[in-house]
Design an enzyme around this catalytic site. Structure first.
Site, PDB file in Angstrom:
ATOM      1  N   ASP A  20     152.084  21.713 -60.033  1.00  0.00           N
ATOM      2  CA  ASP A  20     151.009  22.016 -59.096  1.00  0.00           C
ATOM      3  C   ASP A  20     151.653  22.387 -57.759  1.00  0.00           C
ATOM      4  O   ASP A  20     152.814  22.032 -57.502  1.00  0.00           O
ATOM      5  CB  ASP A  20     150.102  20.788 -58.948  1.00  0.00           C
ATOM      6  N   ASP A  22     149.863  22.521 -54.096  1.00  0.00           N
ATOM      7  CA  ASP A  22     149.461  21.730 -52.934  1.00  0.00           C
ATOM      8  C   ASP A  22     149.631  20.237 -53.196  1.00  0.00           C
ATOM      9  O   ASP A  22     149.059  19.694 -54.140  1.00  0.00           O
ATOM     10  CB  ASP A  22     147.990  22.005 -52.589  1.00  0.00           C
ATOM     11  N   ARG A  73     137.947  27.004 -55.551  1.00  0.00           N
ATOM     12  CA  ARG A  73     136.992  26.909 -54.438  1.00  0.00           C
ATOM     13  C   ARG A  73     135.556  26.784 -54.928  1.00  0.00           C
ATOM     14  O   ARG A  73     134.790  25.964 -54.434  1.00  0.00           O
ATOM     15  CB  ARG A  73     137.132  28.124 -53.518  1.00  0.00           C
ATOM     16  N   SER A 148     144.592  27.442 -56.182  1.00  0.00           N
ATOM     17  CA  SER A 148     144.472  28.286 -55.007  1.00  0.00           C
ATOM     18  C   SER A 148     144.695  29.760 -55.335  1.00  0.00           C
ATOM     19  O   SER A 148     145.644  30.120 -56.045  1.00  0.00           O
ATOM     20  CB  SER A 148     145.493  27.863 -53.948  1.00  0.00           C
ATOM     21  N   ASP A 206     149.395  15.950 -58.202  1.00  0.00           N
ATOM     22  CA  ASP A 206     148.984  14.900 -57.268  1.00  0.00           C
ATOM     23  C   ASP A 206     147.480  14.678 -57.294  1.00  0.00           C
ATOM     24  O   ASP A 206     146.994  13.685 -56.747  1.00  0.00           O
ATOM     25  CB  ASP A 206     149.411  15.251 -55.836  1.00  0.00           C
TER      26      ASP A 206
END
Length: 253
Positions: A20, A22, A73, A148, A206
């Site tokens: 991942d 971020d 999003r 993202s 995370d």
């Protein structure tokens, strides 16, 4: 430098590592949380004024972790709104940021996020970069899997895009009609692109939704990266191993 998977803190059968972005590789999770809060608080404030209902702000720790972290999003927007009993029209991907639609709010969040990135830049977790380099030197395959749509720009901004062979991001999810996390689709797509079966790949996440995706995909190992004190929750959602920094895996070998 000849390192086995075991020396990387992974099961011997692992031939690929799927990271991942971020919160695992880059210190951008806090920027995302702040952008989500600014967007949702603005929307909720306007709605409270219009309807005469109390304003309950977006919690950039609890709400972020429960509803938007690790998701696209649109999925994050929809998930949080549903938690407040709010249902908006989906709209279109190109909706302007002031449109009161799921896509419009998501685009408003993205606009705020890009503004913060331009101001603050992209920082990396040095321990994670050291770990990815060790993975590369060991001859294991490497991919980034991010919800993202700005993944490529962030990798370039951090100067680490050359460490990865494959990238599956929000744009890929939309283009290939993949289900977002906690569904395992994006991670499975990355494993396919690398030519490695899931039971020979490790996932590094995370986000609670991300470790759920790793468990659901039948991967050899799911490493939870605890940046915010949620080690128990990461284990409950599917992490086999939890560390506060990926460099710990090198120190355990």
């Amino acid at each position: 430098m000849d390192l086995s998977a075991r020396k990387l803190g992974l099961p011997d059968r692992v031939r690929a590592c799927l990271f991942d972005l971020d919160g695992v590789l880059t210190r951008t999770a806090r920027l995302h949380a702040a952008a989500w809060k600014e967007m949702f608080d603005g929307f909720l404030s306007e709605r409270a004024t219009r309807t005469g209902t109390p304003l309950v702000p977006f919690d950039d720790v609890a709400d972020y972790a429960a509803y938007v972290d690790g998701k696209t999003r649109a999925d994050g927007t929809r998930s949080f709104l549903a938690s407040r009993g709010i249902h908006l029209p989906e709209g279109e991907p190109g909706d302007p940021p002031d449109a009161e639609t799921v896509n419009g709010l998501g685009n408003r969040k993205n606009e705020l996020m890009m503004s913060r990135l331009k101001k603050d830049g992209v920082e990396v977790f040095e321990g994670s970069v050291r770990y990815v380099r060790a993975v590369r030197d060991a001859g294991l395959r490497r991919a980034v899997v991010s919800s993202s749509a700005n993944c490529r720009d962030m990798l370039a901004g951090a100067g680490i895009e050359d460490l990865f062979e494959v990238g599956v991001d929000g744009a890929t999810v939309a283009r290939e009609h993949l289900a977002g996390k906690p569904a395992p689709d994006a991670y499975l797509a990355a494993a396919r692109a690398l030519g490695v079966p899931p039971d020979e790949a490790a996932v590094f996440e995370d986000a609670l939704a991300g470790v759920e995706a790793g468990r659901a995909g039948g991967f050899a190992c799911v490493v939870g990266v605890d940046r915010v004190g949620q080690a128990d929750a990461l284990r409950e959602h599917g992490a086999n191993v939890v560390v506060s920094d990926l460099a710990e895996l090198l120190e355990r070998s």
